[in-house]
Write an enzyme that holds these catalytic residues in place. Structure first.
Site, mmCIF file in Angstrom:
data_model
loop_
_atom_site.group_PDB
_atom_site.id
_atom_site.type_symbol
_atom_site.label_atom_id
_atom_site.label_comp_id
_atom_site.label_asym_id
_atom_site.label_seq_id
_atom_site.Cartn_x
_atom_site.Cartn_y
_atom_site.Cartn_z
ATOM 1 N N LYS A 120 -61.329 -40.465 29.840
ATOM 2 C CA LYS A 120 -63.132 -39.962 30.864
ATOM 3 C C LYS A 120 -64.044 -39.901 29.776
ATOM 4 O O LYS A 120 -65.041 -40.549 30.364
ATOM 5 C CB LYS A 120 -62.307 -38.279 30.799
ATOM 6 C CG LYS A 120 -63.434 -37.893 31.354
ATOM 7 C CD LYS A 120 -63.274 -36.280 31.834
ATOM 8 C CE LYS A 120 -63.657 -35.247 30.212
ATOM 9 N NZ LYS A 120 -63.779 -33.633 30.772
ATOM 10 N N ASP A 138 -63.011 -35.701 36.077
ATOM 11 C CA ASP A 138 -63.658 -34.351 35.439
ATOM 12 C C ASP A 138 -62.903 -33.858 36.109
ATOM 13 O O ASP A 138 -62.201 -33.650 37.223
ATOM 14 C CB ASP A 138 -64.653 -34.269 34.729
ATOM 15 C CG ASP A 138 -66.197 -33.721 35.705
ATOM 16 O OD1 ASP A 138 -65.532 -34.033 36.694
ATOM 17 O OD2 ASP A 138 -66.957 -32.916 35.336
#
Length: 216
Positions: A120, A138
């Protein structure tokens, strides 16, 4: 959600915010990498408060490494998990200096080899600092993708892969930011504000509240 609806979905978000960007404050790729590394399980607002004090003093791998663990911790102590984050950031700075001439690498493999940097974080840096078409999933993006039917999936990697597949090429560069901001401020976790959502007619979410509560 079909292909036509997805295009309209992104087009409306684009019209609402033509030039989206992260809410983390930064001026260089290294500052962005630092801010994203610090942002795990923390708010962008909280990270910005800390980096506003840290970056004027140290905003390069060499200067942060020179601070040492204790001093670095004192700057970021208001952020959750600050001790482990300080350790990871110092180790990252050391690797950047030893292996990358103090520069933040642009490729995923090198980024994910840095301590505290996962997929991420690498996606955020690649997209926001270097302009690569990546989507960092997220909690906000995962929720929006599933709730709206844009790209449903059981885990973040499935959702990421689906989003990259179904997001029209013209929108891939900014999709990450549009979806995060939409999830943060409109398609909220506890009570999505469907009554002011620009894509509510495209969304698959069934229990929509299209009438604002009293006082809103």
């Amino acid at each position: 959600m079909n292909k036509e609806k997805r295009h309209q979905f992104y087009q409306r978000l684009q019209e609402l915010d033509p030039h989206p960007t992260t809410e983390l404050e930064y001026t260089t790729p290294f500052e962005l990498l630092t801010a994203v590394l610090l942002s795990a399980q923390a708010t962008d607002v909280g990270v910005n408060k800390a980096t506003r004090k840290l970056f004027p003093v140290a905003n390069t791998p060499a200067t942060i490494l020179a601070l040492g663990q204790d001093t670095l911790e004192s700057y970021i102590a208001t952020i959750g998990l600050y001790r482990s984050k300080a350790k990871h950031l110092l180790e990252t700075c050391r690797i950047l200096l030893e292996q990358h001439n103090g520069e933040v690498p642009q490729d995923r493999e090198a980024l994910e080899a840095l301590p505290g940097v996962g997929r991420k974080t690498a996606n955020v840096v690649m997209n926001t600092a270097f302009g690569h078409a990546t989507i960092a999933v997220d909690t906000h993006i995962f929720r929006v993708a599933n709730r709206t039917g844009l790209a449903p999936g059981k885990d973040v990697r499935v959702v990421e892969d689906k989003l990259m597949k179904v997001t029209p090429l013209a929108f891939q560069q900014d999709a990450h930011h549009w979806l995060i901001l939409h999830g943060r401020y409109v398609c909220k976790a506890r009570r999505p504000e469907c009554w002011r959502c620009v894509v509510n007619d495209l969304c698959d979410f069934k229990p929509k509240e299209l009438t604002p509560p009293k006082g809103r």
